[in-house]
Design a protein around this motif. Structure first.
Motif, PDB file in Angstrom:
ATOM      1  N   TYR A 163      -3.638 -28.745  13.806  1.00  0.00           N
ATOM      2  CA  TYR A 163      -2.104 -28.989  13.113  1.00  0.00           C
ATOM      3  C   TYR A 163      -1.949 -28.399  11.985  1.00  0.00           C
ATOM      4  O   TYR A 163      -0.768 -28.087  11.632  1.00  0.00           O
ATOM      5  N   LYS A 165      -3.094 -25.419  11.042  1.00  0.00           N
ATOM      6  CA  LYS A 165      -2.897 -24.045  11.490  1.00  0.00           C
ATOM      7  C   LYS A 165      -1.303 -23.924  11.818  1.00  0.00           C
ATOM      8  O   LYS A 165      -0.734 -23.033  11.493  1.00  0.00           O
ATOM      9  N   GLU A 166      -0.970 -24.825  12.821  1.00  0.00           N
ATOM     10  CA  GLU A 166       0.419 -24.606  13.477  1.00  0.00           C
ATOM     11  C   GLU A 166       1.652 -24.467  12.391  1.00  0.00           C
ATOM     12  O   GLU A 166       2.695 -24.062  12.566  1.00  0.00           O
ATOM     13  N   ASN A 167       1.379 -25.637  11.369  1.00  0.00           N
ATOM     14  CA  ASN A 167       2.239 -25.999  10.457  1.00  0.00           C
ATOM     15  C   ASN A 167       2.249 -25.329   9.181  1.00  0.00           C
ATOM     16  O   ASN A 167       2.765 -25.762   8.114  1.00  0.00           O
TER      17      ASN A 167
END
Length: 317
Positions: A163, A165-167
């Protein structure tokens, strides 16, 4: 009649005198420093160091460009470097918690580091689980705290990391890491050597523990906005700035000080809460106390004691 100190100084060669000044006013001589001081003279060098704002320090600042946290306000630090537990609470409150992260959160205690060793004896067993563990020479001692630590669950850690990394989020540990790197880089490359020595001195004098709750997010501003502007100024101004700094207010619990008769402020209906509203303050005992005990709160004397014993007068007055 010459004193012993003046006789000792008189024996120093020019290079030795320059090295002595570089060692006392800074972190030691770098290649070329002795020659630069020799060119302008020791007295001129000392005069320059006493006015750091007039010294061109572009080379040092260039080394710090990649340390982006040094320039961020505290609210932005908390948004981009969140504490995982508080992040999950905020996402759930906004109904934005991803399903996979919710599952990892709900199962985060299962499969902890010592979960396999936390088995309890079946009903009717004659020997307790504690005795079973003690008879096994290879068994590791049970650690209930570790069993309940969500970060000991690999699936939970992986979900959190994914999460982040994605954000475009990063762990809060980066904050103290970049602050420490900046101190080392400045000590090595800064031309404002006396200022860096005094930053180190005053940071130790007005010590704040980075691992205490919210201070992890507050120390960057503490270094930038409280300590550095006052390193070579009046002690009173530094003392006042330190007393009013969020980092010190939290570290020595002065943010808890209230009048025993004070009424808690009422939040206006519909008022927006800032990004620091849910900042973890696990060291605040007021949050865990029953309502009747909270009503008995009053002046917290922790900061006052440190102010007198450590920051100013000392234990002997």
């Amino acid at each position: 009649m010459k004193t012993a100190a003046s006789k000792s100084t008189a024996k120093l060669t020019q290079d030795q005198r320059i090295l002595h000044v570089l060692n006392r006013l800074g972190f030691g001589a770098r290649p070329g420093d002795v020659e630069r001081v020799k060119a302008i003279g020791v007295d001129k060098y000392i005069e320059q160091q006493l006015s750091p704002d007039k010294i061109d320090d572009a080379a040092s600042e260039a080394k710090l460009q990649n340390l982006e946290t040094l320039r961020m306000p505290t609210a932005e630090l908390y948004e981009k470097y969140p504490q995982p537990g508080q992040l999950l609470k905020q996402l759930q409150k906004r109904n934005d918690l991803p399903a996979d992260l919710a599952v990892a959160r709900d199962n985060r205690v299962k499969g902890g580091a010592n979960a396999a060793g936390a088995k309890t004896a079946k009903t009717g067993d004659a020997v307790s689980s504690e005795m079973q563990t003690s008879t096994d020479p290879n068994a590791k001692p049970s650690n209930p705290a570790a069993d309940q630590n969500p970060l000991n669950n690999p699936q939970y850690r992986q979900a959190i990391m994914a999460y982040f990394k994605e954000n475009n989020l990063r762990p809060a540990q980066f904050l103290t890491g970049e602050l420490q790197m900046s101190r080392i880089l400045r000590a090595v490359y800064s031309e404002r050597q006396l200022q860096e020595v005094m930053v180190d001195f005053w940071t130790n004098h007005f010590n704040v523990y980075a691992a205490k709750g919210a201070d992890r997010w507050l120390l960057t501003s503490y270094d930038r906005d409280t300590i550095r502007p006052h390193t070579l100024g009046k002690f009173y101004d530094l003392l006042l700035a330190d007393a009013q700094s969020p980092a010190m207010l939290f570290y020595l619990d002065n943010f808890q000080s209230v009048s025993p008769n004070a009424q808690p402020p009422q939040q206006r209906p519909g008022a927006a809460r800032g990004p620091l509203a849910n900042l973890r303050m696990s060291n605040n005992p007021q949050q865990q106390r029953p309502q009747q005990q909270q009503q008995r709160r009053g002046i917290n004397e922790n900061y006052a004691r440190e102010l007198m014993e450590l920051h100013t007068l000392g234990v002997d007055g």
